[in-house]
Each structure stands twice: as structure tokens, then as C-alpha cells.
Design an enzyme around this catalytic site. Sequence first.
Site, PDB file in Angstrom:
ATOM      1  N   LYS A  41       5.149   0.150 -12.058  1.00  0.00           N
ATOM      2  CA  LYS A  41       3.723  -0.026 -12.343  1.00  0.00           C
ATOM      3  C   LYS A  41       2.895   1.200 -11.959  1.00  0.00           C
ATOM      4  CE  LYS A  41       2.565  -2.497  -8.043  1.00  0.00           C
ATOM      5  NZ  LYS A  41       1.636  -1.509  -7.501  1.00  0.00           N
ATOM      6  N   THR A  42       3.270   1.875 -10.868  1.00  0.00           N
ATOM      7  CA  THR A  42       2.510   3.066 -10.470  1.00  0.00           C
ATOM      8  C   THR A  42       2.593   4.135 -11.551  1.00  0.00           C
ATOM      9  OG1 THR A  42       2.913   2.604  -8.131  1.00  0.00           O
ATOM     10  CG2 THR A  42       2.240   4.838  -8.710  1.00  0.00           C
ATOM     11  N   ASP A 228      -5.237  -1.872  -9.082  1.00  0.00           N
ATOM     12  CA  ASP A 228      -3.843  -2.183  -8.772  1.00  0.00           C
ATOM     13  C   ASP A 228      -3.782  -3.350  -7.786  1.00  0.00           C
ATOM     14  OD1 ASP A 228      -1.108  -1.999  -8.728  1.00  0.00           O
ATOM     15  OD2 ASP A 228      -1.037  -0.221  -7.443  1.00  0.00           O
ATOM     16  N   GLU A 229      -2.634  -4.030  -7.736  1.00  0.00           N
ATOM     17  CA  GLU A 229      -2.407  -5.163  -6.822  1.00  0.00           C
ATOM     18  C   GLU A 229      -3.541  -6.190  -6.921  1.00  0.00           C
ATOM     19  OE1 GLU A 229       0.356  -5.464  -5.464  1.00  0.00           O
ATOM     20  OE2 GLU A 229       1.199  -3.504  -5.023  1.00  0.00           O
ATOM     21  N   GLN A 259       4.076 -12.003  -6.281  1.00  0.00           N
ATOM     22  CA  GLN A 259       4.080 -11.231  -5.041  1.00  0.00           C
ATOM     23  C   GLN A 259       2.775 -11.395  -4.266  1.00  0.00           C
ATOM     24  OE1 GLN A 259       6.215  -7.289  -5.103  1.00  0.00           O
ATOM     25  NE2 GLN A 259       5.998  -7.520  -7.312  1.00  0.00           N
ATOM     26  N   ARG A 618      13.132  -6.331  -2.235  1.00  0.00           N
ATOM     27  CA  ARG A 618      13.070  -5.023  -1.550  1.00  0.00           C
ATOM     28  C   ARG A 618      14.429  -4.324  -1.614  1.00  0.00           C
ATOM     29  NH1 ARG A 618       8.688  -4.303  -2.727  1.00  0.00           N
ATOM     30  NH2 ARG A 618       8.984  -6.266  -3.831  1.00  0.00           N
TER      31      ARG A 618
END
Length: 748
Positions: A41-42, A228-229, A259, A618
Site C-alpha cells: 500500500k505504501t 493512510d491507515e 487490521q 507479520r
Amino acid sequence: MNEQFFFDTTKIFEDLNPEQREAVNCLDGALLIMAGAGSGKTRVLTCRIANLIAQGIPPWNILAITFTNKAAAEMKSRAEKLIGSPARDIWLSTFHSFCSRLLRREIEVTGRFTKNFAIFDAGDSKTLVKQCVNELGLDEKYFANVQLKISALKNELISPEQFREKNIYGGNAYTAKVAQIYELYQKKLQENNALDFDDLIFTTVKLFRAFPDVLDKYRERFRYISVDEYQDTNAAQYTLTNMLAEKYKNICVVGDADQSIYGWRGADMRNILNFEQDYPEAHVVILEQNYRSTKTILNAANAVIQNNFDRKPKNLRTQNAVGEKIKFISTESDALEAFTVANEIKRLVERENYRYNDIAILYRTNAQSRLFEERFINAEIPYIIVGGLKFYDRKEIKDILAYLHVIANPRDDLHLTRIINVPKRGLGSTNFNRLAAFAADNDCSIMEVVSHRQLLMQVPELSPKFRAGVQEFAAMLMSLTESANNLPVDKLITTVLNESGYMKMLKEVSTESGKRENISREENLGAFVDSAKEFVELNPNGTLEDFLNHVALITDIDTLDEDESRVKLMTVHAAKGLEFPIVFVVGMEEGLFPHANSLDDAAALEEERRACYVAITRAEKKLYITAAETRMAFGRTNLQDVSRFVEEIPDSCVDSFGLSSKPSRVKISSPKPTYRPPTAYHAAQIKKPVAPTPLPRTDWHVGDQLNHKLWGLGTVMETNGQVVTVSFANPAIGLKKLLIKAAPISKL
């Protein structure tokens, strides 16, 4: 396209998959990017910003919000590599940095602050709140966590006046006093020409509401906005974002509802789930291709998260290898769990050529770190605590250690100074400073002065109240010193916790946020008692001095090189956004993960499952999941059930060792002096938990009255799909989000 911003656009689309390319090419209007874990996504956000500029949008018309300064710096660096110097003109920062920059330019229009206002950090705010509590003549111990309450109110855009007038969350004597503290606190901030951290966003929203021309100025300035987020935004951040985007509606939000794990600190997952209601014309792109983990790890993560009701369907996939199966290891005790993990880490480093910094240990609560820290030091495994203090450096542990030091050595003025007013005993600093000065002038310890009435009476200018209070304190310490001669260390610590009033102090907090904070402290103190009990068992003739030496050795890791490879120890929440080749998710037991506080709250239980999903995703190459059959808490050994989340992982994802058609779970029976491969351990079947019988579905509406089997009467305040927000009549329960299908509720 403006020649000033000409650059090679082919780099923007290099190696993007079809969904990523679709998102990067969607420039105008509202865009929702549901980005699964490890889906790049970044990179998508950065390439989309570069594409905006490539299509002629001036960089100063672009606002990009991230949640950490590290993420903002990374995005800016990537953008500069793609498009060069124009990236420097993008407003790319966190919410708080953005608001600070804006307020430096605009705040004087309010007539209340000047542009050189100070920003108070948490320590400054705590001191100021304490002043307010004292000025109002209130008891500090009952309002020790009011700062957290004020922070929560600001994040919900609730002013002191609104809190007082509307009796939000139920009016009672406590909330009335909180309202007074909140009002005085804001007054003092203004007098100091200062804003606290939460004020940065709250004040920006208030400024926009009061001065529409200023809002319009920034709507024109930032015609393209990305956040973002987005699943982690709170009410204030959500409001600010939508105020800015209202005119042009060129807003791109990126996130993953699966998340969303920060509901306990105000984040509202509905912000991303309801984005298409806020922007009916929104285009939606789902990024499901994962570039991080193996197929096996992703299959496990997908299977777990699909048990949540409140989510948008998504299924991560990857072109990575199938990879190794997940190793589930059950041990007889929590101490053996740490022993086994340490042995496996040594094997991975020594036999498979992994580095220590390839490995992360994830746990649900901070208290779990203690056993791993001790074991790693004994095994000479370098480690670092990420996002938190080392176990023995936590305040509550250091407080009780200070008591033990003074009991063992009454001349220890350093530790006595720490504890003389902890818990609060009304022993003020002015009188204490006079006492300390007298002791220094007469070449004796403070304890010598306070334990001898004749000496104490010679100290000038001490108030009678202070003399009486400090004598009572000295008597308590002398009693504890006598106890130390007769009690093992673990029993002595329990006595200190009770006789000093420390445990009482933790339990008397009234606010929900304070209770949550102190539950963690109580868990840490319980783990401290456990460490002392283990010391006594291993050292039957050990003294208090021996135990203090033992603790000093455990905490002395300053010789480790800061740049040396280390195992990372952290909570699951601290691991958000990180990734590691090897991950151990430890303590996977009912009541621990999921946490006991979530078991009667369907919405909280779903957040726990999302935290488990985050933990699993993770891992890049290897994933270990461990659980203990027994775990110590406050000196008691408790039987533990395996977490329901473990049972939600498909059998095909867990190493079966070929023992049966149903995959077996590895079980460790007793410590071994040397490492043995997991396949050598005998297998233990784990019983599947019985699923609760779903209650019949009922249509719910705002205002409906209901009865909860545990929490009693309540009123529906909000409905959102399968979730209702209920205000319970019992103020101790307050507001709760309940999953209709699972909650034990009935309509009245």
C-alpha cells in the site's frame, strides 16, 4: 502537463500488479483502497501521488496523511526518487504535524493564542492536570487518570462545556468533577499560550467551524487528499478529513478493516467500513496480493479473520512459495514456553543461519515479556523491547523494588525518596526537602531521622501533619523489615503491595481508561511476584539481598552493542506495520489472547481476532504459535485452555508430523538441557471449543430497550449492520458495542 514537473512516468507503473495499477490510475473523485497486509500500500500511495503530479496537479495542491513520522519520511523519500524535487512541495505528514503547521499560520484569528504557542507533551499535560486537581481541592488518587479521560473527550470533539451541559456518558458526581477539571485545564492551557497533543486536531476543527473562510482557503489549497491507515482514525481525524474534502471530494483513503486493533484508544473502524456511504460515488479497489508471507501463513490468517462478522470480504493471496507449515507448540508451563522458544531461536541462528534480528516474539500483554527476558539473558540471546520498557524498568516494578531496597538497606535515600509518597500520603515536597536537608547536614540517612522521634522533632519548620505522616510511614517500613526476616521474597512482595497501599491505589481508580491502565500494571506486578516465587524455588536459602542482586543482573544489559543483531520482543499492537522472517506468537490461550476483558463483549472479541490476524501476517517465512497448559499469576498456577484462534487455523496449515489424519500439535513435557527438533516431541490433541448457540436475529433500532444477561438494562444508541452500540444503565458498564448474533441480549 506543466514542463516544470516533467519526469519519466514509466517508473511510476513499473512492476505494479493490475489492482495496484488501477488504484494508481484512479485520480479524481473518492477512492477507497482496501489494502491487505503486505500488499504494497505504501508503494501504491506514493505512485498515485507521483501520477497526480505527472498529470499536471501541482504538488502544493496535494495533502497526504500518514500515522507515523517514520511512514511519512519513507513516503516522501520514495516520492522524491520517483519525481524528484516537486515531491518537496507536497504536504506529507501525520495528522498532528499537519495541524500544527496549519495552526502556526492561522490560530491568531481565534484571538486566544498567538502563532508561537507551545505544544505540551504528555508529561507537561500531566503536571498541569495535577495542578488543576489540587486547585479544585480534589483527591489526586481518585483523579489520577483524568488526563486520559480528557484526551478521549477531545478525540471525540467534546468540549468542556458540552461534557458538562449534556452529561455525556451519564451524569454523576465523578463526571461533574471531571468536567470542572477539564474546564480549568483548558483555561490554564490558554493562559500558557499552549495546546496539548490532542488540541492540535480539536483546535483545527473548531477553527474551521468558527471561520468558514479559513476552511475554504484550505479546501482550495488541498484539492487532492489521501489518508493512510484510515481504519485507525478517530472521530476528530475523521471530521477534519471530511471537512477538507467536502468541496472537491478528491479523497483517497487506504486501510484494512481487518487490521483495526486500536478501538480501545478511540479508533473507529466504521470510518472505513462506511466510506461508501459517505461518498456514494466512490471507486473501490481491493489489494489482495500479498508480497510478504508464504501461502501457508496467509491461508491461516484468512481462515482466522473470516470468523469475524463485521468486515468487508477479502482473501489474501500470494505468488510466494507454499512454505513451511506453522509449528504449534504446547508446553506444560509458561516458564517452559520461554525455555522452548529460546532453544528454538538458538537452533535457528546456529543451524539455519538466521540472524537474531530476523526474529520477533509477539505477546498480548507486556507482563509476558519477563520470562522471555530472563531466559534470553541466561541463554545469551541478545534482545530488545520494542515499543515499551524492559519488564524491570516499568514504573510499578521499580516502585516495589524501591521498597525492597529500603527494607534491605535503610540508608538507601535514593529509593526512599522514590517511595515516601507512593502511594500518596500527603507528604509534600517542601517538608520532605527540609527533612532531607537536615539528614544531610547531620550526616545521617533520612530513615534514621524519621524512625527516631527525637531527631525528627529537631527538624525545623516541619508541619505537625507531615511529622505524623512520616512517622507512620517509618513504622510501616520497620514492620516490613521485620517481615523480611520471616517471609520468603514472593510473600514479602505481596505483603509490601498490601501494607503500603499500592494495590489499593491501583484498584481505586474510577475511570474506564484508568482501570484499563491499572489492569496492565496489576498484571505486571503479578508477574513480578511469580519471578520472586521462582527465585525462592530455585534458591531455598536465598535472602532478600540475593534476590535484589539477581534482579540487578537480569536488568544489566547495557553492555550489548546497540547495533548488534537482537531478537525483538513486543506486544502484538506494537508490531502493527512491521514484518519479520520469523515470528513467535506466544501465550495463545483463552483469557490471555483473546484477553479476558473481551470474552463477554462480541465487538471486543472481534478486535482481539483482528489482533491475532495482525500477529500472523507479520511473519514472512516461519511462524510459531505457542501456548502453556499452566500459567502463573500472582503466585498461583492456573490451568489454561488453548485459544479459540488456534483452533480456527486449518489443520492443513499446521505441522502434523504424520501422526494422524488430523494434524497434531507439538507438546513439550519437560525442560531438556539441549535442543531437540520439534518433530521429536510427542503430539497432543487439542479439543475444539464448543461454539455458542447463536441467538435468534432481531431487528434493532435506536431507542430500543434491552436486557443483557450480564450487564442488565440498556438502550440502543446506534445500529450498524450486525453491531449495536448500547448505553447500559449501570455507569460502570457505560457504552458497549455488541455483535447482535453473539451477544446474550433480548429486546424488552
